[in-house]
Enzyme design. Sequence first.
Site, PDB file in Angstrom:
ATOM      1  N   LYS A  51     -58.165  23.110  -6.031  1.00 36.69           N
ATOM      2  CA  LYS A  51     -59.359  23.947  -5.968  1.00 36.69           C
ATOM      3  C   LYS A  51     -59.301  25.089  -6.989  1.00 36.69           C
ATOM      4  CE  LYS A  51     -58.932  23.465  -0.994  1.00 36.69           C
ATOM      5  NZ  LYS A  51     -58.661  24.244   0.263  1.00 36.69           N
ATOM      6  N   GLY A  52     -58.089  25.427  -7.417  1.00 32.76           N
ATOM      7  CA  GLY A  52     -57.866  26.682  -8.131  1.00 32.76           C
ATOM      8  C   GLY A  52     -58.613  26.845  -9.443  1.00 32.76           C
ATOM      9  N   GLU A 108     -56.860  23.314 -15.665  1.00 34.68           N
ATOM     10  CA  GLU A 108     -55.942  23.746 -14.600  1.00 34.68           C
ATOM     11  C   GLU A 108     -55.913  25.267 -14.546  1.00 34.68           C
ATOM     12  OE1 GLU A 108     -54.635  23.438 -11.886  1.00 34.68           O
ATOM     13  OE2 GLU A 108     -52.790  22.267 -12.022  1.00 34.68           O
ATOM     14  N   ASP A 109     -55.588  25.806 -13.381  1.00 39.85           N
ATOM     15  CA  ASP A 109     -55.542  27.263 -13.247  1.00 39.85           C
ATOM     16  C   ASP A 109     -54.257  27.846 -13.831  1.00 39.85           C
ATOM     17  OD1 ASP A 109     -53.964  26.130 -11.252  1.00 39.85           O
ATOM     18  OD2 ASP A 109     -54.979  27.125  -9.586  1.00 39.85           O
ATOM     19  N   ASP A 112     -46.760  26.043 -13.911  1.00 36.41           N
ATOM     20  CA  ASP A 112     -45.551  26.676 -13.407  1.00 36.41           C
ATOM     21  C   ASP A 112     -44.360  25.790 -13.816  1.00 36.41           C
ATOM     22  OD1 ASP A 112     -44.605  28.808 -11.431  1.00 36.41           O
ATOM     23  OD2 ASP A 112     -43.908  27.027 -10.399  1.00 36.41           O
ATOM     24  N   VAL A 162     -49.218  35.258  -8.796  1.00 36.35           N
ATOM     25  CA  VAL A 162     -50.530  35.865  -9.035  1.00 36.35           C
ATOM     26  C   VAL A 162     -51.602  35.182  -8.193  1.00 36.35           C
ATOM     27  CG1 VAL A 162     -50.021  36.722 -11.336  1.00 36.35           C
ATOM     28  CG2 VAL A 162     -50.853  34.381 -11.069  1.00 36.35           C
ATOM     29  N   ARG A 174     -58.792  33.695  -3.444  1.00 40.72           N
ATOM     30  CA  ARG A 174     -59.399  32.958  -4.566  1.00 40.72           C
ATOM     31  C   ARG A 174     -60.632  33.667  -5.115  1.00 40.72           C
ATOM     32  NH1 ARG A 174     -57.089  27.720  -4.714  1.00 40.72           N
ATOM     33  NH2 ARG A 174     -56.538  26.817  -2.711  1.00 40.72           N
TER      34      ARG A 174
END
Length: 189
Positions: A51-52, A108-109, A112, A162, A174
Amino acid sequence: MLKNDASFINDCKEILISAEEIDAMTTRLAREIEDTYAGSPHPLVMVVILKGSMPFAADLMAKIKLPLRLEFMKVSSYGASTKSLGEIRIHLDLPQGDLSDTDLLVVEDIIDSGRTLSRLTQNLLNRNAHSVRTCTLLDKPSRREVDFVPDFCGTQIPDEFVVGYGLDYAEDYRNLPYIGVLKEEVYPK
Ligand code: IMP
Ligand code: MG
């Protein structure tokens, strides 16, 4: 569960990236994306990773002055203990059909470990997409466990957790309009 009032706005100890800085980033990324795809004979399909990435993708697509189609995927990568690097859990997939004519731009948000996007990119290439590129708002290169470099990147950030602008902690935060660093007391480490 968070208390249902405006106090959640004070749960960040620092605003890492302001709404204005995000706006400048999406403008720059849109120009880079236009420069890459202008003149391509293939339909450009933005693949939004739920969802990000939703707020980022929405702002970005509105600034891209090229024909563009929109699809969604929801994915998670298996844990670090998984032996096969190619494995990814797909909760929502692209519509069935031939990808061989499409330029896929995965949005993509944050990157990592790099596992999600490296596996997803491989998965889409295995399904014969004409091209697969990735665009991330944020990148934490110091956290990388597998080699992965996005084609388009808003900005690199240090190894801090974050939230905001789509990014969550336990599904909350969000809807903050900026990227913030959560106070340590808000989440158990
Ligand atoms: P990767 O497979 O380790 O690269 O995972 C990337 C995913 O981890 C992102 O799509 C996020 O869902 C999540 N993630 C990683 N870092 C953060 C963070 O700082 N805040 C919120 N979500 C994060
Ligand atoms: Mg995510």
